[in-house]
Design a protein around this motif. Structure first.
Motif, short mmCIF file in Angstrom:
data_model
loop_
_atom_site.label_atom_id
_atom_site.label_comp_id
_atom_site.label_asym_id
_atom_site.label_seq_id
_atom_site.Cartn_x
_atom_site.Cartn_y
_atom_site.Cartn_z
N ARG A 108 0.84 -1.19 0.00
CA ARG A 108 0.00 0.00 0.00
C ARG A 108 0.88 1.24 0.00
O ARG A 108 1.73 1.43 0.87
CB ARG A 108 -0.92 0.01 1.21
N LEU A 109 0.66 2.09 -0.98
CA LEU A 109 1.37 3.36 -1.06
C LEU A 109 0.54 4.45 -0.40
O LEU A 109 -0.68 4.49 -0.55
CB LEU A 109 1.65 3.73 -2.51
N SER A 110 1.21 5.33 0.31
CA SER A 110 0.54 6.45 0.96
C SER A 110 1.12 7.74 0.43
O SER A 110 2.25 7.79 -0.04
CB SER A 110 0.75 6.37 2.48
N THR A 111 0.35 8.80 0.55
CA THR A 111 0.87 10.11 0.18
C THR A 111 1.60 10.70 1.37
O THR A 111 1.25 10.46 2.52
CB THR A 111 -0.25 11.08 -0.24
N ALA A 112 2.63 11.46 1.08
CA ALA A 112 3.45 12.04 2.14
C ALA A 112 2.81 13.29 2.71
O ALA A 112 3.21 13.75 3.77
CB ALA A 112 4.83 12.37 1.59
N ASN A 113 1.84 13.86 2.03
CA ASN A 113 1.31 15.15 2.44
C ASN A 113 0.57 15.07 3.77
O ASN A 113 -0.08 14.09 4.09
CB ASN A 113 0.38 15.71 1.36
N THR A 114 0.67 16.13 4.56
CA THR A 114 0.18 16.13 5.92
C THR A 114 -1.30 15.83 6.02
O THR A 114 -1.74 15.07 6.87
CB THR A 114 0.48 17.49 6.58
N TYR A 115 -2.11 16.41 5.14
CA TYR A 115 -3.55 16.27 5.26
C TYR A 115 -4.17 15.44 4.14
O TYR A 115 -5.33 15.61 3.80
CB TYR A 115 -4.22 17.66 5.30
N SER A 116 -3.39 14.54 3.57
CA SER A 116 -3.91 13.72 2.49
C SER A 116 -3.96 12.27 2.94
O SER A 116 -3.08 11.80 3.66
CB SER A 116 -3.02 13.84 1.25
N TYR A 117 -5.02 11.57 2.51
CA TYR A 117 -5.20 10.18 2.91
C TYR A 117 -5.32 9.27 1.69
O TYR A 117 -5.86 8.18 1.76
CB TYR A 117 -6.44 10.05 3.80
N GLN A 118 -4.80 9.71 0.57
CA GLN A 118 -4.83 8.92 -0.65
C GLN A 118 -4.00 7.65 -0.49
O GLN A 118 -2.89 7.67 0.01
CB GLN A 118 -4.29 9.76 -1.82
N LYS A 119 -4.57 6.50 -0.88
CA LYS A 119 -3.88 5.22 -0.81
C LYS A 119 -3.97 4.53 -2.16
O LYS A 119 -4.98 4.65 -2.86
CB LYS A 119 -4.51 4.30 0.25
N VAL A 120 -2.93 3.81 -2.51
CA VAL A 120 -2.91 3.03 -3.74
C VAL A 120 -2.28 1.67 -3.44
O VAL A 120 -1.22 1.61 -2.84
CB VAL A 120 -2.11 3.73 -4.86
N ASP A 121 -2.95 0.60 -3.84
CA ASP A 121 -2.43 -0.76 -3.67
C ASP A 121 -1.91 -1.28 -5.01
O ASP A 121 -2.59 -1.13 -6.03
CB ASP A 121 -3.51 -1.70 -3.15
N LEU A 122 -0.74 -1.89 -4.99
CA LEU A 122 -0.19 -2.50 -6.19
C LEU A 122 0.89 -3.49 -5.80
O LEU A 122 1.31 -3.56 -4.63
CB LEU A 122 0.35 -1.46 -7.16
N LEU A 123 1.37 -4.26 -6.77
CA LEU A 123 2.42 -5.22 -6.50
C LEU A 123 3.74 -4.50 -6.21
O LEU A 123 4.05 -3.49 -6.83
CB LEU A 123 2.61 -6.17 -7.68
N PHE A 124 4.50 -5.06 -5.29
CA PHE A 124 5.80 -4.48 -4.96
C PHE A 124 6.68 -4.38 -6.20
O PHE A 124 7.39 -3.39 -6.39
CB PHE A 124 6.47 -5.34 -3.89
N GLN A 125 6.64 -5.37 -7.06
CA GLN A 125 7.47 -5.36 -8.27
C GLN A 125 7.12 -4.18 -9.16
O GLN A 125 8.00 -3.53 -9.72
CB GLN A 125 7.31 -6.67 -9.04
#
Length: 305
Positions: A108-125
């Protein structure tokens, strides 16, 4: 016996010994596992991001626990050198070995921004492959808005594959750190040797991450902890709890460095230093800090909570 037959046997014997030695000898690390572990620096890295002129965080290679508690644990950050040997863990974190062991894991990838909760799931590769195409000069500045498409009921912007990691999600930068089920990575973490210093009443918790050049986390604070760079370089900016930094919570660290940092007076500048591979930064409780990855960086944090 044919002529020369007496000389053939030793040659065959030597050849067999050479073959057996080749098969049984420890494998030498290939180019992917030497130096930067295969996490190559981006060609634009030096132009886009650089180390500070002067490191203002103290480095200690001979720190005792008593000195740590007395001078740093509750008052100021410090960079620790040579207290642990994580060469085994480092070898396991090469690009080639991580892909072989965890390439099919969903992360799961997360956004670094303080007030953002965007998530994206993908394969590690998939994530690792796209890191090598990321342009640090365009992170968080909206240059790639043309790649985005609106998806989902709430219209969250996401780039078209295979380019969604190459662009800015508004001002978001997605990367792999925290917010993951790291029990799947237990076979890796068992080889990590954490810093030998703890704080009374706290429990250590690991968070593992890999991030591309130019990415990072904007200013925030939490409890105390350690952060070790395994590959790459990570530049840190730190302020004490009573000194709130001047920053926009929804802009990247790279944008802050380019737009805000040059205008700061010497007294308003943070403590800062670039943590090299093998070094560990300790940050005390509630200290403001922001990070900027100068290379594709592999790192692990030990939070004391």
């Amino acid at each position: 016996m044919p002529r020369g037959g007496g000389l053939m046997a030793p040659r065959v014997h030597s050849l067999l010994l050479l073959v057996l030695w080749t098969l049984t000898a420890p494998a030498r690390p290939g180019p992917e596992e030497e130096g930067d572990g295969g996490w190559r620096r981006h060609r634009a890295a030096l132009a886009a991001v650089a180390e500070e002129e002067h490191c203002t965080v103290e480095r200690r290679a001979d720190l005792s626990y008593a000195e740590f508690i007395q001078h740093y644990a509750f008052s100021r950050p410090v960079i620790l050198q040579g207290l642990t040997d994580n060469s085994r863990f480092r070898a396991l974190c090469s690009r080639k070995r991580l892909l072989a062991s965890f390439g099919d894991n969903v992360i799961r990838l997360s956004t670094a921004n303080t007030y953002s909760y965007q998530k994206v799931d993908l394969l590690f590769q998939e994530y690792v492959e796209q890191l090598h195409h990321q342009d640090p000069t365009s992170l968080g500045n909206g240059e790639h808005l043309g790649w985005r498409q609106w998806v989902g009921e709430v219209g969250v912007p996401r780039c078209q594959d295979p380019c969604f990691l190459l662009c800015s999600l508004l001002t978001d930068t997605l990367y792999f750190f925290g917010d993951n089920n790291f029990t799947e990575w237990a076979s890796l973490f068992q080889h990590y040797i954490p810093p030998p210093f703890g704080l009374l009443g706290t429990t250590p918790a690991y968070s593992f991450g890999i991030a591309g050049t130019g990415s990072g986390v904007p200013f925030h604070w939490h409890g105390p902890g350690f952060s070790e760079v395994i590959y790459g370089r990570k530049r840190w900016f730190l302020y004490p709890p009573e000194k709130t930094p001047e920053f926009h919570p929804n802009k990247t660290t790279l944008a802050w460095l380019q737009d805000t940092y040059p205008g700061l007076t010497p007294s308003a500048r943070p403590l800062e230093c670039t943590i090299q591979a093998g070094e560990v930064l300790y940050f005390p409780d509630r200290w403001w800090h922001a990070t900027l990855n100068l290379d594709t960086s592999v790192f692990i944090s030990t939070f004391l909570s």
